[in-house]
Design a protein around this motif. Structure first.
Motif, PDB file in Angstrom:
ATOM      1  N   LEU A  83      47.511  39.863  40.654  1.00  0.00           N
ATOM      2  CA  LEU A  83      47.036  41.224  40.912  1.00  0.00           C
ATOM      3  C   LEU A  83      45.604  40.985  41.045  1.00  0.00           C
ATOM      4  O   LEU A  83      44.743  40.511  40.241  1.00  0.00           O
ATOM      5  CB  LEU A  83      47.286  42.233  40.035  1.00  0.00           C
ATOM      6  N   GLY A 109      45.330  40.469  35.149  1.00  0.00           N
ATOM      7  CA  GLY A 109      43.960  40.512  34.544  1.00  0.00           C
ATOM      8  C   GLY A 109      43.177  41.558  34.275  1.00  0.00           C
ATOM      9  O   GLY A 109      43.720  42.821  34.233  1.00  0.00           O
ATOM     10  N   ARG A 110      42.047  41.507  33.489  1.00  0.00           N
ATOM     11  CA  ARG A 110      41.134  42.719  33.170  1.00  0.00           C
ATOM     12  C   ARG A 110      39.523  42.205  33.381  1.00  0.00           C
ATOM     13  O   ARG A 110      39.685  40.946  34.150  1.00  0.00           O
ATOM     14  CB  ARG A 110      41.316  42.860  31.451  1.00  0.00           C
ATOM     15  N   ILE A 134      47.659  46.645  45.172  1.00  0.00           N
ATOM     16  CA  ILE A 134      48.716  47.695  45.492  1.00  0.00           C
ATOM     17  C   ILE A 134      47.838  48.986  46.364  1.00  0.00           C
ATOM     18  O   ILE A 134      48.768  50.036  46.970  1.00  0.00           O
ATOM     19  CB  ILE A 134      49.359  48.488  44.239  1.00  0.00           C
ATOM     20  N   GLY A 135      46.760  48.753  46.746  1.00  0.00           N
ATOM     21  CA  GLY A 135      46.131  49.814  47.580  1.00  0.00           C
ATOM     22  C   GLY A 135      44.763  49.762  47.224  1.00  0.00           C
ATOM     23  O   GLY A 135      43.954  49.036  46.438  1.00  0.00           O
ATOM     24  N   GLY A 140      41.448  49.389  36.537  1.00  0.00           N
ATOM     25  CA  GLY A 140      40.681  48.445  35.428  1.00  0.00           C
ATOM     26  C   GLY A 140      41.196  47.375  35.174  1.00  0.00           C
ATOM     27  O   GLY A 140      40.902  46.410  34.518  1.00  0.00           O
TER      28      GLY A 140
END
Ligand code: JQB
Length: 222
Positions: A83, A109-110, A134-135, A140
């Motif tokens: 992601l 991830g972060r 996703i968009g 975060g």
């Protein structure tokens, strides 16, 4: 289908025990495992991040830790989904494609994300790697995005959604226009009446009215 998710916040995935996805897991249609990335750290502080090469704000997730986690999960039939806000936009078509995979691994991830070499490494070893977003908004981290994808993908698996007729109707709704407005009892609510046509019992006229309404909504959206 088997799904693994790797994250520093395993608790984000608690909702996967609920509703249709929870039931699908109980019935053995779906096997979801969530892994704490910090279990793969080797230092006393369990650090997963470090400062970015080239400078700048924020921290980047270290590749060795991701490598240690993913090496244990990846198989030749795995689709690895990383992601990232810079990824390919997730669509219903992608949900359909991923629903045919036997194994999905979600790398969540972060901070400012995962060191770019992680995706590069598994791609170069001929694993299937997908960088997905996703968009067009900034989250975060990848956890909520993974939940969105898991819900969209798993409801397409045989037996997960109780009534397969709903899936057939939705796939038609996808072919160009959005859905028509829905109503249930009571017939009158706070002075608003259900459209007369829906009470007529004229199935041909109802189908035409719904198609017209769906088209009208699609136009308003674009
Ligand atoms: C860290 C993420 C998303 C994963 C999806 C979406 O990576 C970043 N870069 C700039 C600012 C903030 C972050 C935070 N971050 C890992 C991570 C954001 C996914 C994400 C996403 N999928 N928006 N943001 N649609």
């Amino acid at each position: 289908m088997k799904i693994d998710a790797v994250t520093i916040f395993p608790e984000y995935f608690a909702p996967l025990e609920l509703s249709l996805i929870g039931k699908a897991q109980e019935r053995g249609l779906l096997n979801i495992n969530v892994h704490d990335l910090r279990a793969f750290t080797t230092d006393v502080h369990h650090a997963v991040d470090d400062t970015p090469y080239g400078g700048g704000a924020g921290m980047v997730m270290m590749p060795e830790i991701w490598g240690a986690a993913l090496d244990l999960l990846m198989t030749p039939t795995t689709d690895l989904i990383i992601l990232t806000p810079a990824g390919r936009r997730f669509t219903q078509r992608m949900a359909e494609e991923f629903s045919t995979s036997e194994h999905l691994v979600f790398a969540c991830g972060r901070y400012e994300g995962i060191d770019s070499r992680v995706g590069e490494h598994y791609s170069s070893k001929n694993y299937r790697v997908h960088e997905v977003s996703i968009g067009d908004y900034v989250l975060g981290g990848g956890e909520v995005a993974s939940l969105v994808m898991i819900e969209a993908i798993t409801r397409l698996l045989p037996g997960v959604v109780g009534n397969p007729d709903s899936l057939v109707e939705e796939s038609h709704a996808q072919d160009g226009f959005l859905e028509y407005p829905m109503y249930t009892k009571p017939q009158m609510w706070r002075d608003i009446c259900v459209p007369e046509i829906l009470l007529s019992g004229n199935h041909g006229a109802i189908a035409k009215w719904r198609a017209d309404e769906a088209k009208r909504r699609a136009k308003k959206q674009s």
